[in-house]
Design an enzyme around this catalytic site. Sequence first.
Site, PDB file in Angstrom:
ATOM      1  CD  GLU A   1      -3.698  15.120   4.643  1.00  0.00           C
ATOM      2  OE1 GLU A   1      -4.174  15.218   5.801  1.00  0.00           O
ATOM      3  OE2 GLU A   1      -3.634  14.044   4.023  1.00  0.00           O
TER       4      GLU A   1
ATOM      5  CG  ASP B   1      -2.126  -0.836   1.032  1.00  0.00           C
ATOM      6  OD1 ASP B   1      -2.650  -0.800  -0.089  1.00  0.00           O
ATOM      7  OD2 ASP B   1      -2.543  -1.528   1.989  1.00  0.00           O
TER       8      ASP B   1
END
Lengths: 563, 696
Positions: free
Chosen positions: B349, B308
């Site tokens: 973020e 992943d």
Amino acid sequence: MTGYDILQIALYLGLLIICTPLLGGYMARVFRGERTPLSFVLRPVENGLYRLLGVDSKAEQNWRDYALALLLFSLAGFGFLFLLQLVQGSLPFNLAGAANVEPFLAFNTATSFVTNTNWQAYAGETTLSILTQMIGLTVQNFVSAATGIAVLLALTRGLIGRSGKALGNFWVDLTRATLYVLLPLSLILAILLIGQGVVQNFSAPVTGAALSGETQIIPQGAAASQIAIKQLGTNGGGYFNANSAHPYENPTPFSGFLQMFSILLIPAALTYTYGSMVGSKSQGWAIFAAMFILFAAGLVLMLAAEYAPNPAGGGILSLEGKEVRFGMTNSVLWGAATTAASNGSVNAMHSSFSPAAGAVAMLNMMLGEVIFGGVGAGLYGMLIFVILTVFIAGLMVGRSPEYLGKKIESGEITMAILAILLPSAAILLFTALGVIAEAGLRGRASAGPHGFSEILYAFTSGAANNGSAFAGLNANTPFYNLLIGIAMWVGRFGVILPVLAIAGSMAGKRVAPASAGTFPTDSPLFILLLIAVILIVGALTFFPALSLGPIVEHLLALSGRTF
Amino acid sequence: MKARPLFERAILQRALIDAFRKLDPRQQVRNPVMFVVLVGAVLTTLIIVRDAFSGRSADAGFNVQIALWLWFTVLFANFAEAMAEGRGKAQAEALRKTRTQMTARRLSNGREERVAASELSRGDLVVCEAGDAIPGDGEVVEGIASVDESAITGESAPVIRESGGDRSAVTGGTRVLSDRIIVRITSEQGSTFLDRMIALVEGARRQKTPNEIALTILLAGLTIIFLLAVVTLRAFAAYSEAESGLTETTATVPVLIALLVCLIPTTIGGLLSAIGISGMDRMIQRNVLATSGRAVEAAGDVDVLLLDKTGTITLGNRMASSFIPAPRISDARLADAAQLSSLADETPEGRSIVVLAKEKFGIRGRELSEAQAQFIPFTAQTRMSGVELHGYDHVPARSIRKGAADAVRKHVESAGGQFPNAISAAVEEIARRGSTPLVVSEGREVLGVIELKDIVKGGIRERFGQLRAMGIRTIMITGDNPLTAAAIAAEAGVDDFMAQATPEDKLRRIREEQASGHLVAMTGDGTNDAPALAQSDVGVAMNTGTQAAREAGNMVDLDSDPTKLIEVVEIGKQLLMTRGALTTFSIANDVAKYFAIIPALFAAVYAPSPGEIGPLAALNIMGLSSPQSAILSATIFNALVIVALIPLALRGVSYKPMSASAVLQRNLLIYGVGGLIAPFIGIKLIDLLVSLLGWA
């Protein structure tokens, strides 16, 4: 040794290397069923045979069917040959007036030719009729060799196959090997040999006056045709008792060279055929290299032993029992080739080799006849060692072992071990019996370690399906005929059945694509490793026996004692 | 959990006792090689007893020593297995300890009752409140709680576990820190991951792995070959001794047994079990629980890794890396708006945008009260977040949004604004670089784009390079679009990638790889990963994952660290390598032993006259002092080499990522050539000692 000796050896080995891809490539086309230059003549014959026998040449067999067909075929051949000998006295073409063969010898001889061993406990010219030699022995010379090739083909298909049912068809392999490979080559060789003076006739023995004034009976017969296949099919059973030391079997240096070359020709070429069929020529060459190195090393050892002055013989070359017409080198080269390939024809008496050279000859056989070995048999035996090597050393790269992308698991290992264990067990156990039983000891011609070697050699030759004799041992007794016969059965089918089982179990496995993490099986390192495994497994099994036979004899000879 | 020292006192003591306990023939027969040694030891002992009663005493002292060393050989092998077992168990026990004296609050018919944790069965509902330990592996069916999983993961930060979704699985032995949850027990006590793992490190209960079985067959086969060689030697010796006029044989049964034991592969035979157990143990040390030994072995064969992207190849989060303003908008204005919209955004973020604004333009963090501003959280529908600043005094009201390009475009265009072409171009450019564009707008005006960059983990490129050298392909799995995925794949140096991958895609890819002969390993955590985990050859489920995922995989990583997959592969390879190396070593050893024993055995054969030294003494190339000393020394060496190699068996051979050819060359040199030479030196040294001490 002179420059000519070295030149001849170089010529011999060089020609072997050159012919390997030529014949090997041709055989690959034959066994894949592709068109060959001979197809226009042979294809109709081949198809006619299938129609005649009711063989569906397109039907593939699984390993059990393949093995069953092979076993039935071999047993039928054995039965026919056995009965033929028992009644040959009252059949035609019995020009020398040979009697019916006694059952123990007939069992031994029938076994011997069906198993591609060609151990001869009899003298061909006096014991067997021309009919027995031709429709009995020569036929088995062809088909037992073809059977060996067939087993190799089944194993090859198993190693590359994607389905367990696709091992090919025994009848087709048998037919093609005989028709396209063995027959044409034998025809060429037989004609060349006749040209050199090998006899090929249906005459009764000729009586003549010898120089010493006595009358001499000179046997005749269809020798050239049988000798051609005896060498090409790694059979080795001579038409005459003296085998290739007989001037009618081997009259000139050229005929000697031709025959020696024929011994290794097909087994060597099959490595290329194999590489070609598995789709990687380097795999075939790697195996060729391992065989070649082992052969050359053995040859050098034998030459060194024979050319070294023997203190027991007063420091001169011992030429007793050697092929004195063609010189020492030819005797040694023949000895090396015939024991490396499970041929067994001789042009010198191996009993007369120095103990060290005799040890190499025995070791050549003890290693399982994998140094070129019998046609087909040598390579499938070698592949057993390849599987073993891959398993032992393959783990060291941190992957579960695989060969040609297929995993080697417990099933294959069990079979590989059986294939190595069974012939070794026959050699060791029967030799043990031979050196303690009165019936065994009585056959010896010598005492001490040399007598031990005689017995050890006989069982080794039988179990390895070699067939060469050490000379000296009187093997035509019920004891030896029976035990060596059993050893030959074990040595032949104790390997063939496990090999076919491996072919069957490998066939269905999925193929892992090669990557940098794959254990390489065509690198110089692998070749070295393969040689080491063969030597260590073989040497560890037989070192005690060899040390009480040729090794101690060699050491004694150094101090001047002989037996 | 830390790696424990090789020899821990408690384990050592326990192993010493177990070495004797394991003499039980029922256990020994599992290992054919060592069983032969045991039979040999018993036989030799019986012969000594017989000789003692019949008054024969010629070789008594020598025979006793041989018997002793044969017993030692068996015991040393047992000890090796016991050590490996002890270490594995200690590791697992540490995990289990928390659970032993636990009580559970079981719900039956709505009422709570206290029972021992061990009495729970599958399907039981238990209540866990703040302070309670969770009594068994299970699934949260009601409530949400923070759970301390440090007991098994070593990670001190608590994790959230809640009913439904991907975070519902809990592990027995962890502790609830806050709130109340109801857990449905999903595994029988005794068949939890931990119990299964413990069974894998117990010699007697352990199932042999496929490769181990094949190796055992090979070793048994070699043993039979040597048995034949030694049994027939008795006949060969009798012949040779008779021919040399000797009346007494040196090839007595104890000597032949000693020869047999020296020749059969006792080194690998004695350590095989320990090697397998240690492989499991190394997994536990790295906090990976495997459900079968087969899985660990398969890990060594894996040649395709599905990784992943997030968490494995890149750091979990994207970071703001630059502001690209729209035409006629200043950098500072864009940065200011971006910062305002992110102040309440607690995601990494969001934080990274605030940090970037401060670093580049010195815009400080501001406190905005509820009265001044209303924050718009991100939702899956709007795919935007932002802030509404209320106008006051002379400050006008502002409406700032940031989000995916198409969402913001829709937002501005519905307000009558325009989405500048320059911004569209910038968005595409950013995506091409493998970053994520975040468009910022105020009112109906587009201010610019924030570039969120995926940060590829340090050193990961080199690691993939090593994997490639080992013949392992890496495939990156990501939900990103192909453009972004390609850029990150190039930066990280993976061999291939799957963009916009769904769980179905993953499953299909695994099947394709397997169909073309590859062995695939992957990690997964969500329920929708379960089919792919089950299909893969090695499926490592994250401990934080759902119960379904954990049941589907064949390993669970307690640390939930996807990078661990690479270590799992390495452990698998190391296990196989150790087996191969010691097998090679063991077989190579035999050459020297022959040169020690054969000349000793037949020293008198074919001697010029009785009493003199025979010709085979020439094979005594080590110059061993006497026949008896030679045989004894070989036997002692054979026993001691097992002990000497225990550390290697427990730790595994040293492992470096290299190509198969390079690894082979290295190991062959050490264990093959080394195995040929070492016993020549070892036996000679022991012989010197034996003759010095006057043992023989």
